[in-house]
Design an enzyme around this catalytic site. Structure first.
Site, PDB file in Angstrom:
ATOM      1  N   PRO A   1       0.781  -1.064  -0.070  1.00  0.00           N
ATOM      2  CA  PRO A   1       0.033  -0.043   0.084  1.00  0.00           C
ATOM      3  C   PRO A   1       0.932   1.265   0.095  1.00  0.00           C
ATOM      4  O   PRO A   1       1.934   1.329   0.656  1.00  0.00           O
ATOM      5  CB  PRO A   1      -0.896  -0.182   1.419  1.00  0.00           C
ATOM      6  CG  PRO A   1      -0.722  -1.591   1.527  1.00  0.00           C
ATOM      7  CD  PRO A   1       0.558  -2.132   1.081  1.00  0.00           C
ATOM      8  N   GLU A   2       0.668   2.438  -0.980  1.00  0.00           N
ATOM      9  CA  GLU A   2       1.378   3.344  -1.073  1.00  0.00           C
ATOM     10  C   GLU A   2       0.461   4.577  -0.402  1.00  0.00           C
ATOM     11  O   GLU A   2      -0.774   4.182   0.327  1.00  0.00           O
ATOM     12  CB  GLU A   2       1.635   3.728  -2.315  1.00  0.00           C
ATOM     13  CG  GLU A   2       2.493   2.606  -3.104  1.00  0.00           C
ATOM     14  CD  GLU A   2       2.844   2.964  -4.508  1.00  0.00           C
ATOM     15  OE1 GLU A   2       3.083   4.116  -4.892  1.00  0.00           O
ATOM     16  OE2 GLU A   2       3.099   1.938  -5.637  1.00  0.00           O
TER      17      GLU A   2
ATOM     18  N   ARG B   1      22.952  11.425  -9.449  1.00  0.00           N
ATOM     19  CA  ARG B   1      22.896  10.606 -10.847  1.00  0.00           C
ATOM     20  C   ARG B   1      21.992   9.584 -10.645  1.00  0.00           C
ATOM     21  O   ARG B   1      21.842   8.642 -11.796  1.00  0.00           O
ATOM     22  CB  ARG B   1      24.446  10.018 -11.119  1.00  0.00           C
ATOM     23  CG  ARG B   1      25.271  11.036 -11.314  1.00  0.00           C
ATOM     24  CD  ARG B   1      26.840  10.695 -11.620  1.00  0.00           C
ATOM     25  NE  ARG B   1      26.714   9.472 -13.024  1.00  0.00           N
ATOM     26  CZ  ARG B   1      26.656  10.242 -14.192  1.00  0.00           C
ATOM     27  NH1 ARG B   1      26.967  11.456 -14.441  1.00  0.00           N
ATOM     28  NH2 ARG B   1      26.649   9.211 -15.220  1.00  0.00           N
TER      29      ARG B   1
END
Length: 275
Positions: free
Chosen positions: A2-3, A157
């Site tokens: 779950p985000e 980077r």
């Protein structure tokens, strides 16, 4: 896992059901789900009789503020579920049910987790939560999070996809919404973060806010385990543009969506639209 939209949806559905109510009793069925205190008896004693003053979210953590002091913190990890059921709702011999928090006046919160990675903490304050919590970056839906905030985060980077999903940089964003935001912004997930110019950063900021707000409004995204605080699946999956759509045509140009490894994570994107 779950985000942000899924955890926020759980918060919104549970908050009116728990605010102002006390934990009448706590049963720990599987001690492995406890972060602190590790002993079930101590965990239950820390919560029993305590009134919930409010429920908030930070990143992917749910935080139940207790009246006076202290809090209950929950991290669902991969397959955790936290949901409310009315009094008398049978558990049905569910072997994946790990904790039950009964509420004064009826009903209970149930913590269920198939893969057993989720954790519960009953602590005196946020300083007692694990380092991963204390190191969280800003919330991309917070009022103070601006395009300039995002620009300052996009350094080095590392691939932009890796930066967006680093919880110490932004809290709450994972694979689903990073892929969706990068598609909307027209940015390749493998681009070095520092290579984005100001216009691209502004597009990405807009896109990130858009997809997160859309997903919250839809109750999150369900593929298998995720449910909101009432046990209902999220409705955002049909609106996804690239995530889990590899091999299907790009909704913009018709080129087939591809899936590739970017900084150790899977990424879905359109090789033509995203540069």
């Amino acid at each position: 896992m779950p985000e942000l939209p899924e955890v926020e949806s759980i918060r919104r559905t549970l908050e009116p059901l728990v605010r102002g109510r006390r934990f009448a009793a706590v049963r720990v069925l599987s001690p492995h789900c406890l972060g602190a205190p590790p002993a079930p008896e101590a965990f239950a004693a820390a919560l029993a009789g305590r009134r919930v003053a409010g429920l908030r979210r930070r990143g992917k953590y749910l935080l139940f503020d207790l009246e006076g002091d202290g809090l209950l913190a929950v991290h669902l990890r991969m397959t955790g579920q936290l949901y409310f059921v009315p009094e008398g709702t049978p558990a049905g011999g569910d072997s994946h049910l790990h904790a039950v928090l009964a509420l004064e006046g009826g009903g209970e919160l149930r913590f269920r987790d198939v893969r057993k990675f989720g954790r519960l903490w009953a602590v005196a304050g946020e300083e007692e939560l694990p380092p991963g919590y204390r190191d969280l970056g800003p919330d991309p839906l917070a009022e103070g999070f601006t395009a300039e905030s995002l620009r300052r985060a996009l350094v080095g980077r590392r691939a932009v996809k890796a930066v967006l999903t680093d919880q110490a940089v932004l809290s709450g964003v994972g694979n689903i919404y990073a892929d969706e935001a990068l598609f909307l912004a027209g940015i390749h997930p493998a681009r070095p973060a520092a290579s984005l110019d100001d216009r691209e950063v502004a597009r990405l900021w807009d896109a990130l806010r858009q997809v997160l707000e859309e997903a919250v409004a839809a109750g999150g995204t369900t593929f298998s385990d995720y449910r909101d605080g009432l046990g209902q699946p999220g409705g955002y999956a049909p609106a996804l543009r690239v995530y889990r759509r590899e091999g299907q045509p790009c909704p913009r140009c018709g080129t087939l969506i591809v899936k590739a490894r970017v900084s150790g994570r899977s990424a879905r994107f359109c090789p033509r639209c995203q540069r």
